[in-house]
Enzyme design. Sequence first.
Site, short mmCIF file in Angstrom:
data_model
loop_
_atom_site.label_atom_id
_atom_site.label_comp_id
_atom_site.label_asym_id
_atom_site.label_seq_id
_atom_site.Cartn_x
_atom_site.Cartn_y
_atom_site.Cartn_z
NE ARG A 1 20.46 -6.29 21.75
CZ ARG A 1 21.04 -5.76 21.84
NH1 ARG A 1 20.94 -4.64 20.94
NH2 ARG A 1 21.83 -6.09 22.25
NE ARG B 1 7.37 -29.82 15.75
CZ ARG B 1 6.49 -30.29 15.07
NH1 ARG B 1 5.25 -30.13 15.36
NH2 ARG B 1 7.25 -30.70 14.15
CE LYS C 1 24.04 -9.13 20.44
NZ LYS C 1 24.71 -8.75 18.99
CD GLU D 1 24.16 -3.40 11.92
OE1 GLU D 1 23.99 -3.44 13.51
OE2 GLU D 1 23.73 -4.75 11.95
N1 PMP Z 1 25.55 -3.71 15.71
C1 PMP Z 1 25.64 -5.34 14.95
C2 PMP Z 1 25.63 -6.40 14.48
C3 PMP Z 1 26.34 -6.09 16.48
O1 PMP Z 1 26.11 -7.12 16.97
C4 PMP Z 1 25.90 -4.72 17.36
C5 PMP Z 1 26.65 -5.67 18.83
N2 PMP Z 1 25.98 -6.34 19.68
C6 PMP Z 1 26.09 -3.74 18.04
C7 PMP Z 1 25.03 -3.27 16.63
C8 PMP Z 1 25.51 -2.71 18.71
O2 PMP Z 1 24.90 -2.95 20.09
P1 PMP Z 1 25.27 -2.28 21.11
O3 PMP Z 1 25.35 -1.43 21.94
O4 PMP Z 1 23.82 -3.14 21.85
O5 PMP Z 1 26.28 -3.51 21.79
#
Ligand code: PMP
Length: 293
Positions: free
Chosen positions: A52, A105, A151, A184
Amino acid sequence: MGLTIYLDGELVPESEAKVSVFDHGLLYGDGIFEGIRAYDGRVFRLDEHLDRLYQGAQTLMLDIPVSKQEMSDALCATCRANDIHDGYIRLVVTRGVGDLGLDPRKCPTPSVIIIAAQIALYPEKYYTEGLELITCATRRVPPDALDPALKPLNYLNNIMAKIETTRAGVPEGIMLSYDGYVSECTGDNLFLVVDGALVTPPLHIGNLKGITRQAVIGLAEAEGIEVREELFRSHQVYNADEVFLTGTAAELIPAVKVDGRSIGDGTPGPVTGKLLERFQQLTRSEGTPIYDE
Ligand code: PMP
């Protein structure tokens, strides 16, 4: 006594682990990160986290100066330097030092930071009693503005929602997509249990492809539980039999109240409990070894 931090190829004391005020990670949130867990001397799903991270870097045209194998070695060395067997590892890659303009850059060398610390576990009562959620007014960034597979170091979208949850006195909150579907939580993925099946929003509406989410989907399928990725709105959450969150730090946490509505009978449900048990077995049965075994 402070931690030992990995910074650009060296293990240094926390007091010496400093980055420049001209680092674009600081100036613009230009960079990416991973939150990773170690259990029992092994790193859980390290390859998935590195995939990732490196895929995010490819999209951002950010050349991580070390290979995946070197990153994995550095991460394990940082854990050993801090005597971490069970812990939380933060891996950060910043765009590096540039000038005051946006142009990446101008930043020739990305910085790599690894912090391995003891994990501050969530209170046990979240797992036994479940927690309460609100729906946040702040919408999740649409995927055509910023791909949710990243992320990024700029987490302001999630932080704006987190401010809402803390003001409401609850530990987490649901974020909707720009068109009102459940996406989420501020730092976790979301699952419903409906008539014995798991239902979770599809990735294309703008949620992160959580490593825990993927692990839980695999565990559910192995248990013969149907898993559906489909769009739903708050109404389906309020009327689900069970609701739970997944994340690296959270693992699986039941949610028993959403926007004042009790979920199911208002206590953590059996499917959540079963999957948490299976997840805890999984985290202790696999992983990249930190120490000689
Ligand atoms: N959604 C968001 C916005 C997050 O920051 C995270 C934590 N990294 C997750 C979901 C859960 O992802 P993971 O299971 O890879 O920690």
